[in-house]
Design a protein around this motif. Sequence first.
Motif, PDB file in Angstrom:
ATOM      1  N   TYR A 549       6.199   2.314   4.889  1.00 12.38           N
ATOM      2  CA  TYR A 549       6.459   1.501   6.190  1.00 12.38           C
ATOM      3  C   TYR A 549       6.525   2.621   7.305  1.00 12.38           C
ATOM      4  CZ  TYR A 549       9.386  -0.458   9.837  1.00 12.38           C
ATOM      5  OH  TYR A 549      10.043  -1.086  10.814  1.00 12.38           O
ATOM      6  N   TYR A 587      -4.239   3.484   7.884  1.00  9.45           N
ATOM      7  CA  TYR A 587      -3.169   3.326   9.086  1.00  9.45           C
ATOM      8  C   TYR A 587      -3.889   3.927  10.254  1.00  9.45           C
ATOM      9  CZ  TYR A 587       0.520   2.590   5.543  1.00  9.45           C
ATOM     10  OH  TYR A 587       1.391   2.207   4.535  1.00  9.45           O
ATOM     11  N   LYS A 642       0.299  -4.848  11.287  1.00  6.33           N
ATOM     12  CA  LYS A 642       1.131  -3.643  11.689  1.00  6.33           C
ATOM     13  C   LYS A 642       1.922  -3.245  10.630  1.00  6.33           C
ATOM     14  CE  LYS A 642       0.830  -3.686  16.842  1.00  6.33           C
ATOM     15  NZ  LYS A 642       1.666  -3.188  18.050  1.00  6.33           N
ATOM     16  N   PHE A 643       1.992  -3.965   9.542  1.00 10.03           N
ATOM     17  CA  PHE A 643       2.775  -3.711   8.231  1.00 10.03           C
ATOM     18  C   PHE A 643       1.626  -3.621   7.044  1.00 10.03           C
ATOM     19  CE2 PHE A 643       5.378  -5.935  11.052  1.00 10.03           C
ATOM     20  CZ  PHE A 643       6.406  -5.207  11.322  1.00 10.03           C
ATOM     21  N   ASP A 666       4.736  -7.565   2.982  1.00 11.57           N
ATOM     22  CA  ASP A 666       4.519  -6.386   3.834  1.00 11.57           C
ATOM     23  C   ASP A 666       5.757  -6.112   4.556  1.00 11.57           C
ATOM     24  OD1 ASP A 666       5.309  -8.226   5.791  1.00 11.57           O
ATOM     25  OD2 ASP A 666       3.381  -8.186   6.642  1.00 11.57           O
ATOM     26  N   TYR A 667       6.794  -6.114   3.524  1.00  9.25           N
ATOM     27  CA  TYR A 667       8.115  -5.454   4.230  1.00  9.25           C
ATOM     28  C   TYR A 667       8.848  -6.555   5.158  1.00  9.25           C
ATOM     29  CZ  TYR A 667       7.173  -0.897   2.388  1.00  9.25           C
ATOM     30  OH  TYR A 667       6.801   0.208   1.372  1.00  9.25           O
ATOM     31  N   ARG A 668       8.251  -6.806   6.249  1.00  8.78           N
ATOM     32  CA  ARG A 668       8.812  -7.668   7.253  1.00  8.78           C
ATOM     33  C   ARG A 668       8.546  -9.360   6.690  1.00  8.78           C
ATOM     34  NH1 ARG A 668      10.226  -6.941  12.358  1.00  8.78           N
ATOM     35  NH2 ARG A 668      11.037  -8.979  12.207  1.00  8.78           N
ATOM     36  N   TYR A 706      15.080  -6.535   5.829  1.00  6.77           N
ATOM     37  CA  TYR A 706      13.969  -5.581   5.451  1.00  6.77           C
ATOM     38  C   TYR A 706      14.445  -4.150   5.567  1.00  6.77           C
ATOM     39  CZ  TYR A 706      12.448  -4.336  10.098  1.00  6.77           C
ATOM     40  OH  TYR A 706      12.672  -4.113  11.582  1.00  6.77           O
ATOM     41  N   ILE A 710      13.075  -0.491   3.277  1.00  5.55           N
ATOM     42  CA  ILE A 710      11.711   0.201   3.894  1.00  5.55           C
ATOM     43  C   ILE A 710      11.754   1.558   3.272  1.00  5.55           C
ATOM     44  CG2 ILE A 710      11.351  -1.208   5.729  1.00  5.55           C
ATOM     45  CD1 ILE A 710      12.971   0.598   7.491  1.00  5.55           C
TER      46      ILE A 710
END
Length: 725
Positions: A549, A587, A642-643, A666-668, A706, A710
């Motif tokens: 993240y 990234y 963006k994740f 995706d974390y979120r 979240y 992370i």
Amino acid sequence: MEFKKRQKILFAITMLLTIFYIVWRIFFTLPFQYGIVSSFIGISLLLAEVAGFLEVANIGIDGWKEKRQNMIKPKLAEEKFPDIDVFIATYNEPAFILKKTIWGCKNMKYPNKEKVHIYICDDGSREEVKELAREMEVGYLKREEHTGAKAGNYNHALSVTSSPLIATFDADMIPMSDFLIELVPYFFIEGKRMGFVQSPQSFYNPDLFQFNLYAEDSIPNEQNFFFRQVQLTRNRNNSVIYAGSNTILSREALKEVGGFYTESITEDLATGMLIQSKGYQTYAVAKVLANGLAPADLLSLYKQRERWARGCIQTMRRLSLFRIKGLNIRQKADYFFSFLYWYTPVRRLIFILAPILASIFSIQVVECTVKGILFFWLPQMIAYILLLNEVTGKMRTARLSNVYDTILFPALLPAVFFETLGISEEKFSVTNKDKNKKQTKENKRIIRKCQIVFGGLLFLSWIGMIGCFIRLVKGGSLGYIIILMWLMLNSYYFIMSLFFVWERISYRESERFFIETKMKLKFEGQTKEMKTYDISEGGASFLSDFPYYIPPDTLFTIQMEDEKGRYQYQTNALLLLVQSRKSKWRYHLQFEKKKDKSSLYGILYDREAPFPEEVSKKSGYYKDIWNNIQKRKKKRKTTYQKFPLVKLKQEVEREGGKSAVIKKFDYRYIWLKKGEDAKEVKLKITDKKELIGRKDKKGIYEVVNYREFIYNKEFLEILKGWIKS
């Protein structure tokens, strides 16, 4: 290149077979009995073949000769390094391009930097360039009368400077830090009066042949063959061509020939020839010591090559090559073949039209039997192709040479024709290197014209192929097999030319470099050490084996260092997007705009451009066409992810002892297996932590807590296990 024993044998066999072939062609194959048109085409075809053979023979003769000992660069005491004037020629190039060249010149190593005198030679008399010179603390030279184009500009600079050595650079050519250290010592070889030392012209962006044909990773820059092979061959005869940039010259030599030659639009070629005629030694090195920008569009490429073609023919005519005193027969031969090279468009036209005329209009271009083809043409052609591939090395193949020649011939043919008649175009045309300039109407017009030319020739070739098939089925001469093969080859060249003029759009503001170097990211108390995947002036990307993240929409610090530890660059960056690539995540970072980019320039430009040096196995007749079809039909996808998205099939425990299957994460957000309809889920991740997701309008669960996960080491280890399983 020096021929090895096997290559010498191949060369000898090819030359012997070629002599037999040419004798056979002259006395037994010219179609005089079929009328004036057939006779004219037949003779033209023979002359085109002979010209091609002579060019290869000239390279072969140089390769056959014993290799002249390479000049050994002496070790020069620091105090002996002389003063040197550095001339950067500019007319209308953008300041941002010029700035990088000035930086490169200032970054050149030298024992005593006070002996390096850098001047911007501005023939455009622009205030912004004068201000740039003041800002970067270099000399600024302009002249009142703008006669003699680039040569006149340099001659004015000569008149107001005095150093014994002069380095010349085009406005876009960025020298590497060891440029002077590498080249200056050659001027102190005992017993040699050095006139100039030429280093290759290399490019940090893909040239149009690489870019438009989607071949950046499979073929070298088109100019590499000349600068890193042909030029080295010319060392043997002291006939190295002065290329105008990336060169150091002797002021004494320039003074003796009256300065830079002003009567040709290729002043560099003429000036170098005159210096050699005065007995000065010249030398080309293979090592890349500067990188520049290749032409940005089709119009710019065509204008550049037109200028080179006209300038070479102009120079040979105005200097009367074979009357120049001081040049020996081998030097004159080398320059003659440089002159002859620019008639390649004429040869290309003949090789294109001959099979079309024969197959569609039944014009006899060669009178021969099947036996003649088998005994004379076939052995010679096989040997010739093998030899051509040997003398061009792995930087170029006969196939690629024909592709390049076909692409260029529509533009060069008129220029060569008019210049041969003495109808010159005196105006100096500066090549556009700024790819951010909007495509002009003239460039679009050129593209349309080329599409019509190549499309029309491809259509005629296909009609001719059908005609050959019909004749062969009806029991016609087996010679039509040769014409059929000829038309098939030409069709391939036309298809590649159509791909080329179907220009590829560049979406980047600045060139990206596929460089793997150290990168350190610092954000929210975290430090991650990565290696870059690519870098540009505007940003960078890296590949990660794990979906870390990184906070989006928040500036964080990055530090980069080149592989040799010479340059360290620190700036703030923003995460733009994250792409999933099978088991890796890429990234993309955008740099914060920063005025001082010196260290970044060092990382990007103080190196050899990372393009192929040899034609790879990815390139071939079928592969090139298929690659272009695949790449062109592939639509450019715009993503805003963006994740780091992770695809899973992970079963986890949820509230009430139930289970759920995570498909993506995706974390979120989390994506659960279809059929889940709860508005909120609590997924047990560890003994103490639950991941809480709330369903949004799209049916995706947004992770409301979240941030608890992370950077949690226990969770990240669990995630690793999920990914592996």
